[in-house]
Design an enzyme around this catalytic site. Structure first.
Site, PDB file in Angstrom:
ATOM      1  N   GLU A  70      -3.600   0.855  -9.333  1.00  0.00           N
ATOM      2  CA  GLU A  70      -4.119   2.294  -9.258  1.00  0.00           C
ATOM      3  C   GLU A  70      -4.273   2.565  -7.828  1.00  0.00           C
ATOM      4  OE1 GLU A  70      -4.304   4.063 -11.517  1.00  0.00           O
ATOM      5  OE2 GLU A  70      -4.291   6.170 -10.376  1.00  0.00           O
TER       6      GLU A  70
HETATM    7  C1  LIG Z   1      -1.630  -6.701 -12.463  1.00  0.00           C
HETATM    8  C2  LIG Z   1      -1.287  -5.296 -12.477  1.00  0.00           C
HETATM    9  C3  LIG Z   1      -0.836  -4.273 -13.790  1.00  0.00           C
HETATM   10  C4  LIG Z   1      -0.112  -2.736 -12.529  1.00  0.00           C
HETATM   11  N1  LIG Z   1      -0.350  -1.928 -13.892  1.00  0.00           N
HETATM   12  C5  LIG Z   1       0.402  -0.741 -13.372  1.00  0.00           C
HETATM   13  C6  LIG Z   1       0.705   0.048 -14.062  1.00  0.00           C
HETATM   14  O1  LIG Z   1       0.254  -0.279 -15.549  1.00  0.00           O
HETATM   15  N2  LIG Z   1       1.638   1.069 -14.435  1.00  0.00           N
HETATM   16  C7  LIG Z   1       1.824   0.923 -12.855  1.00  0.00           C
HETATM   17  O2  LIG Z   1       2.823   2.276 -12.425  1.00  0.00           O
HETATM   18  N3  LIG Z   1       1.348   0.220 -11.582  1.00  0.00           N
HETATM   19  C8  LIG Z   1       0.626  -0.803 -12.231  1.00  0.00           C
HETATM   20  N4  LIG Z   1       0.824  -1.588 -11.440  1.00  0.00           N
HETATM   21  C9  LIG Z   1       1.343  -1.612  -9.614  1.00  0.00           C
HETATM   22  C10 LIG Z   1      -0.384  -1.176  -8.511  1.00  0.00           C
HETATM   23  O3  LIG Z   1      -0.489   0.725  -9.207  1.00  0.00           O
HETATM   24  C11 LIG Z   1       0.949  -1.567  -7.567  1.00  0.00           C
HETATM   25  O4  LIG Z   1       0.689  -2.768  -7.053  1.00  0.00           O
HETATM   26  C12 LIG Z   1      -0.050  -0.828  -6.415  1.00  0.00           C
HETATM   27  O5  LIG Z   1       0.201   0.864  -6.404  1.00  0.00           O
HETATM   28  C13 LIG Z   1       0.416  -0.928  -4.914  1.00  0.00           C
HETATM   29  O6  LIG Z   1       1.932  -0.988  -5.217  1.00  0.00           O
HETATM   30  P1  LIG Z   1       3.217  -2.498  -4.190  1.00  0.00           P
HETATM   31  O7  LIG Z   1       2.498  -2.971  -5.114  1.00  0.00           O
HETATM   32  O8  LIG Z   1       3.992  -1.736  -4.619  1.00  0.00           O
HETATM   33  O9  LIG Z   1       2.449  -2.572  -2.768  1.00  0.00           O
HETATM   34  P2  LIG Z   1       3.030  -1.951  -1.199  1.00  0.00           P
HETATM   35  O10 LIG Z   1       3.434  -0.189  -2.003  1.00  0.00           O
HETATM   36  O11 LIG Z   1       3.998  -2.743  -1.304  1.00  0.00           O
HETATM   37  O12 LIG Z   1       2.114  -1.838  -0.660  1.00  0.00           O
HETATM   38  C14 LIG Z   1       1.203  -3.323   0.450  1.00  0.00           C
HETATM   39  C15 LIG Z   1       0.536  -3.381   1.004  1.00  0.00           C
HETATM   40  O13 LIG Z   1       0.978  -2.398   2.580  1.00  0.00           O
HETATM   41  C16 LIG Z   1      -0.308  -1.397   2.293  1.00  0.00           C
HETATM   42  N5  LIG Z   1       0.702   0.447   2.520  1.00  0.00           N
HETATM   43  C17 LIG Z   1       1.339   0.900   1.553  1.00  0.00           C
HETATM   44  N6  LIG Z   1       1.895   1.693   2.110  1.00  0.00           N
HETATM   45  C18 LIG Z   1       1.142   2.503   3.473  1.00  0.00           C
HETATM   46  C19 LIG Z   1       0.809   3.555   4.008  1.00  0.00           C
HETATM   47  N7  LIG Z   1       1.418   4.600   3.535  1.00  0.00           N
HETATM   48  N8  LIG Z   1      -0.751   3.924   4.227  1.00  0.00           N
HETATM   49  C20 LIG Z   1      -1.512   2.472   4.764  1.00  0.00           C
HETATM   50  N9  LIG Z   1      -1.421   1.393   4.346  1.00  0.00           N
HETATM   51  C21 LIG Z   1       0.031   0.643   3.359  1.00  0.00           C
HETATM   52  C22 LIG Z   1      -1.219  -1.386   1.003  1.00  0.00           C
HETATM   53  O14 LIG Z   1      -2.567  -1.015   0.571  1.00  0.00           O
HETATM   54  C23 LIG Z   1      -0.617  -2.688   0.751  1.00  0.00           C
HETATM   55  O15 LIG Z   1      -1.920  -3.139   1.299  1.00  0.00           O
HETATM   56  C24 LIG Z   1      -0.387  -2.412 -11.363  1.00  0.00           C
HETATM   57  C25 LIG Z   1       0.103  -4.147 -10.654  1.00  0.00           C
HETATM   58  C26 LIG Z   1      -0.684  -5.401 -11.082  1.00  0.00           C
HETATM   59  C27 LIG Z   1      -0.666  -6.126  -9.712  1.00  0.00           C
END
Ligand SMILES: Cc1cc2nc3c(=O)[nH]c(=O)nc-3n(C[C@H](O)[C@H](O)[C@H](O)COP(=O)(O)OP(=O)(O)OC[C@H]3O[C@@H](n4cnc5c(N)ncnc54)[C@H](O)[C@@H]3O)c2cc1C
Length: 594
Positions: A442
């Site tokens: 989220e």
């Molecule tokens: C168990 C689980 C359940 C989930 N459930 C859902 C779901 O129901 N529906 C759904 O759609 N998604 C879901 N997700 C996905 C979740 O919302 C994402 O994992 C999350 O939004 C982060 O995206 P990412 O993993 O691609 O990380 P990334 O976006 O790649 O981020 C990696 C790191 O970089 C940082 N970062 C990225 N961009 C920036 C920026 N612009 N400025 C500063 N820092 C930044 C982040 O804070 C993080 O520390 C789920 C994930 C998990 C693990």
């Protein structure tokens, strides 16, 4: 794990006494006819009963059993199915749903209390229900009348569950990069094709249909986040009589093996030309999602402190029972070989910190939920506008600060158990594992902090912050002559002053330094959270002080407030210093120096 006891007295204290639910609901156009205190109380009572007696005892086994993926089908822990039936029959998925489509229309301030108990009992289970409520919220706010009539009653009744499909493997925080496509069909529907990952409850065997809300791009969509649309895509096609039939080319590719919430199925979902319907306007999908995001983000914050509450209850039971060493002031149980560990100041430090943050979170989440209700149900435009501003400002704090403190709290709860907290037997390690995700999904907490600092504070020159600051200042001024809490007002004012100072510093430095916002964001959110909790604790102490002589429950509240102010609030001093160090050192290494 110790037995979970729904903290109904604490919940009623916050909702009824501190935030005066009866007065609020009686004053709002949209709630005065639909809710009374007797109904609210009965709902709390029943929620306390089913979460503590039915759900909480399943949590451990469900964690052990987890979810399974075989022959393209996902199964959840067997006992969840029976429990889910009870929750569905009780209408809990539609607690805050629109009554026009058979929802119960209850205010968020009440639903938030139920969510706490649900998540304390088991986060994995709670997610199947809360994702359904979240998806329903977006459908109710943005879908066509036809879609609402077809889907909402079955979602509110728990007959079908909901899921939210945003994330793709290359597109997490940056949703502008999604590749899932939506091709218009001649009949007004769309063919959805693409793969979503990490979809909570994307597939499961709780119900005979799953209603996905999916972000996708139309063929001529503008690049980036301005070209995202939202679609309703049922896993199984639904006929005109509302009956779920054949699979709608929506399949699960696999489920994730992960650290915690093991009984929540986290799915890779394939949409292979699935039939979907537009929700809201073309290319305005993110806007449609934002309607529910404030609710969802608060809900994730609640997940966090709910787990922390459970960890606290376990830790107290253990600290009273486990005997090691003697009290520094002399034996308290001389007849035994040692004293219970609760005599040791360091164990007290841990328990008091857990208690102060968890109860502070309950107060803070209720405070935010109250603004959500005013924004939704008031017909006073001025009051509504003010509440919307506060929701916008406070939501990232609710999501990130509550979950950050929640993980700290669960880890502290594990520490109270020493080595017994590290092994599975006592349940403390499960709470640590389950809570960790709340900082990530989220919107990661780092991104929440950027939202607070950048969009909610700097972008409007601190105007939203001023609304919050004025409210706190009005409270301080009004209570100056209240001897019961005067000792709290000075540190509250000083902390607010530090927060104002930090706000001004970042607004000014952002004019010349493009990294200023990102460099300050997380410390700023912590400083904000600590100050907001101080305000909430001062409000709670005010109410409790008036009754402290007559009832120990209230005396304990006052003492916990004093602990919060003397031991936790001083962290604001170092946070301000960190913020004022700016971005130079943080950004001083070249990439190849890492
Ligand atoms: C168990 C689980 C359940 C989930 N459930 C859902 C779901 O129901 N529906 C759904 O759609 N998604 C879901 N997700 C996905 C979740 O919302 C994402 O994992 C999350 O939004 C982060 O995206 P990412 O993993 O691609 O990380 P990334 O976006 O790649 O981020 C990696 C790191 O970089 C940082 N970062 C990225 N961009 C920036 C920026 N612009 N400025 C500063 N820092 C930044 C982040 O804070 C993080 O520390 C789920 C994930 C998990 C693990």
């Amino acid at each position: 794990m110790a037995e979970y006891k729904a903290p109904l007295k604490d919940i009623r204290f916050v909702m009824n006494e501190v935030f005066e639910a009866e007065k609020l609901w009686g004053s709002l156009a949209g709630t005065k006819e639909t809710i009374d205190m007797e109904t609210a109380d009965a709902i709390l009572e029943e929620a306390g009963k089913i979460t503590s007696t039915l759900l909480a005892p399943l949590s451990r086994d469900a964690d052990e059993e987890g979810c399974h993926f075989e022959n393209g089908k996902v199964t959840v822990p067997a006992e969840f199915k029976t429990a889910y039936k009870t929750f569905a029959e009780g209408g809990w998925s539609g607690l805050a749903g629109n009554p026009d489509y058979d929802g119960m229309g209850m205010p968020k301030m009440l639903a938030a209390q139920y969510e706490e108990m649900l998540y304390s009992a088991d986060i994995s289970f709670g997610l199947y229900i809360s994702l359904t409520s979240g998806a329903s919220l977006a459908i109710d706010a943005h879908a066509s009348e036809e879609l609402k009539q077809k889907y909402l009653p079955k979602m509110y009744s728990g007959e079908w569950v909901g899921a939210m499909g945003l994330t793709e493997s290359h597109s997490g925080t940056d949703l502008g990069m999604i590749r899932t496509k939506a091709e218009p069909n001649a009949d007004g529907s769309y063919s959805i094709s693409g793969t979503k990952i990490f979809i909570t409850g994307g597939d499961n065997d709780l119900t005979d249909n799953i209603i996905h809300l999916v972000l996708a791009k139309l063929p001529d969509a503008p690049a980036g986040s301005k070209g995202i649309s939202l679609f309703l895509v049922p896993r199984n096609s639904v006929d005109d009589n509302g009956v779920a039939g054949e699979n709608n080319k929506v399949t699960c590719g696999s489920i994730e093996h992960k650290m915690g919430i093991k009984a929540s199925a986290t799915c890779v979902m394939n949409f292979d030309g699935a039939q979907g319907w537009l929700v809201g306007e073309e290319n305005k999908g993110l806007l449609a999602m934002f309607t529910m995001m404030n609710y969802e983000r608060l809900s994730v914050g609640i997940q966090g402190f709910a787990a922390a509450e459970r960890s606290y209850q376990n830790a107290v039971a253990y600290a009273l029972d486990r005997i090691q060493g003697r009290a520094a002031t002399g034996p308290v149980q001389p007849e035994k070989a040692a004293d219970p560990i609760i005599v040791h100041p360091d164990v007290r430090r841990m328990l008091m910190t857990m208690k102060a943050f968890t109860e502070g979170s309950r107060g803070f989440s209720t405070y935010v939920a109250r603004f959500l209700d005013i924004a939704k149900f008031s017909d006073d435009q001025e009051e509504k506008k003010n509440a919307e501003a506060m929701v916008a400002l406070l939501t990232p704090v609710a999501k990130a600060y509550m979950t950050d403190r929640a993980l700290d709290t669960c880890i502290t709860g594990q520490q109270v158990f020493g080595g017994h907290g590290y092994i599975r037997e006592w349940g403390q390690e499960q709470l640590v594992r389950d809570t960790r995700i709340t900082q990530i999904y989220e919107g990661t907490n780092g991104v929440q902090a950027m939202d607070l600092m950048g969009r909610k504070v700097v972008a409007n020159d601190g105007q939203l912050f001023e609304i919050f600051a004025s409210e706190v200042t009005r409270f301080i001024d009004a209570e100056l002559d209240n001897p019961a809490i005067t000792h709290l007002l000075k540190p509250l004012a000083a902390s607010l002053e530090r927060l104002s100072d930090a706000t001004e510093f970042v607004i000014t430095s952002a004019q010349n330094d493009r990294n200023a916002i990102g460099a300050a964001a997380v410390d700023y959110l912590d400083l904000f959270g600590l100050t907001a909790y101080a305000y909430i604790w001062a409000k709670m102490a005010k109410v409790a002080a008036a009754k402290a002589d007559a009832d120990d429950f209230y005396a304990v509240k006052v003492k916990t407030a004093n602990f919060y102010f003397s031991r936790l609030l001083p962290q604001t001093v170092s946070l301000l210093e960190s913020i004022k160090s700016g971005s130079d050192e943080m950004m001083s290494l070249n990439q190849d120096q890492f």
